[in-house]
Design a protein around this motif. Structure first.
Motif, PDB file in Angstrom:
ATOM      1  N   SER A  10     100.547  44.731  45.982  1.00  0.00           N
ATOM      2  CA  SER A  10      99.856  43.440  45.911  1.00  0.00           C
ATOM      3  C   SER A  10     100.651  42.451  45.067  1.00  0.00           C
ATOM      4  CB  SER A  10      98.440  43.610  45.355  1.00  0.00           C
ATOM      5  OG  SER A  10      98.467  44.024  44.010  1.00  0.00           O
TER       6      SER A  10
ATOM      7  N   LEU B 213      93.800  41.166  46.835  1.00  0.00           N
ATOM      8  CA  LEU B 213      94.852  41.645  47.733  1.00  0.00           C
ATOM      9  C   LEU B 213      95.084  43.141  47.546  1.00  0.00           C
ATOM     10  CD1 LEU B 213      96.945  40.966  49.869  1.00  0.00           C
ATOM     11  CD2 LEU B 213      98.518  40.328  48.022  1.00  0.00           C
TER      12      LEU B 213
ATOM     13  N   LEU C 136      97.265  34.048  52.791  1.00  0.00           N
ATOM     14  CA  LEU C 136      98.035  33.786  51.573  1.00  0.00           C
ATOM     15  C   LEU C 136      99.261  32.931  51.870  1.00  0.00           C
ATOM     16  CD1 LEU C 136      98.038  37.162  49.607  1.00  0.00           C
ATOM     17  CD2 LEU C 136      97.171  34.965  48.822  1.00  0.00           C
TER      18      LEU C 136
ATOM     19  N   LEU D 288      89.187  40.657  54.350  1.00  0.00           N
ATOM     20  CA  LEU D 288      90.033  40.575  55.540  1.00  0.00           C
ATOM     21  C   LEU D 288      90.915  41.814  55.718  1.00  0.00           C
ATOM     22  CD1 LEU D 288      91.310  36.887  55.224  1.00  0.00           C
ATOM     23  CD2 LEU D 288      89.511  37.759  56.720  1.00  0.00           C
TER      24      LEU D 288
ATOM     25  N   GLU E  90      88.057  34.676  49.764  1.00  0.00           N
ATOM     26  CA  GLU E  90      88.297  34.668  51.208  1.00  0.00           C
ATOM     27  C   GLU E  90      89.080  35.888  51.684  1.00  0.00           C
ATOM     28  OE1 GLU E  90      89.898  30.964  52.778  1.00  0.00           O
ATOM     29  OE2 GLU E  90      88.914  29.890  51.138  1.00  0.00           O
ATOM     30  N   ILE E  91      90.076  36.314  50.915  1.00  0.00           N
ATOM     31  CA  ILE E  91      90.922  37.418  51.402  1.00  0.00           C
ATOM     32  C   ILE E  91      90.320  38.794  51.146  1.00  0.00           C
ATOM     33  CG2 ILE E  91      93.046  36.096  51.154  1.00  0.00           C
ATOM     34  CD1 ILE E  91      93.713  37.828  48.732  1.00  0.00           C
TER      35      ILE E  91
ATOM     36  N   GLU F  14      95.657  39.602  58.325  1.00  0.00           N
ATOM     37  CA  GLU F  14      94.976  38.306  58.166  1.00  0.00           C
ATOM     38  C   GLU F  14      95.043  37.825  56.718  1.00  0.00           C
ATOM     39  OE1 GLU F  14      91.092  37.879  59.984  1.00  0.00           O
ATOM     40  OE2 GLU F  14      91.618  39.431  61.450  1.00  0.00           O
ATOM     41  N   ALA F  15      94.921  38.758  55.768  1.00  0.00           N
ATOM     42  CA  ALA F  15      94.998  38.384  54.349  1.00  0.00           C
ATOM     43  C   ALA F  15      96.388  37.842  54.013  1.00  0.00           C
ATOM     44  CB  ALA F  15      94.672  39.590  53.469  1.00  0.00           C
TER      45      ALA F  15
ATOM     46  N   VAL G  33      92.531  44.985  49.498  1.00  0.00           N
ATOM     47  CA  VAL G  33      92.848  44.922  50.927  1.00  0.00           C
ATOM     48  C   VAL G  33      93.938  45.943  51.256  1.00  0.00           C
ATOM     49  CG1 VAL G  33      93.891  43.475  52.719  1.00  0.00           C
ATOM     50  CG2 VAL G  33      92.135  42.523  51.217  1.00  0.00           C
TER      51      VAL G  33
END
Length: 159
Positions: free
Chosen positions: A124, A104, A62, A53, A49-50, A57-58, A107
């Motif tokens: 991260s 992460l 979390l 993003l 899901e992350i 939003e990530a 991202v």
């Protein structure tokens, strides 16, 4: 008239081996992968899901996933307790967590760096550790912790 020479003894008959002939070994069934725990499943889903993003939003996702009353912290605690003494289960749980950290990291690598020092890998790790710690915080402190994480990651602090 006996000769003083001795006659050679006859060679003894060949001995039969007492060992049984070995039977062909049965092939063991290939080991089955253990069923993933709820904690692993949730972590792997969270990583997926992350991944796409933006940073803010990530981080929010979390923080929500690791909120004190969210199901993920309890599922992870139960999985960790069950995995004690089981190397395969421990590695599977660590692998799932590392997938979240790697997602992460990707991202954070795409975004400009905020106040957090270091490489995307280090950042991260710091953000994930902070989110994991939020599970142990009082529910009322979650918004303040999220605001701090967003500011450190260089994003607006609206929580």
């Amino acid at each position: 008239a006996t000769s003083s020479r001795k006659r050679p003894k006859a060679s003894p008959p060949p001995r039969r081996s007492r060992r049984r002939r070995s039977r062909p070994a049965r092939r063991a069934a290939p080991p089955r992968a253990p069923k993933p725990t709820d904690g692993e499943t949730r972590l792997l889903s969270l990583a997926g899901e992350i991944a796409a993003l933006p940073v803010a939003e990530a981080v929010r996702l979390l923080a929500e996933a690791y909120a004190p009353d969210a199901p993920l912290p309890r599922a992870l605690a139960e999985a960790w307790l069950r995995s004690r003494g089981d190397k395969t289960a421990t590695l599977a749980l660590a692998f799932a967590r590392e997938n979240v950290r790697l997602a992460l990291e990707e991202v954070l690598a795409r975004a400009p760096r905020g106040a957090l020092p270091g490489s995307p890998e280090t950042r991260s790790w710091l953000v994930l550790a902070a989110c994991e710690a939020m599970a142990l915080e009082p529910r009322e402190a979650a918004a303040d912790r999220l605001r701090a994480l967003l500011e450190l990651s260089g994003h607006p602090s609206r929580a």
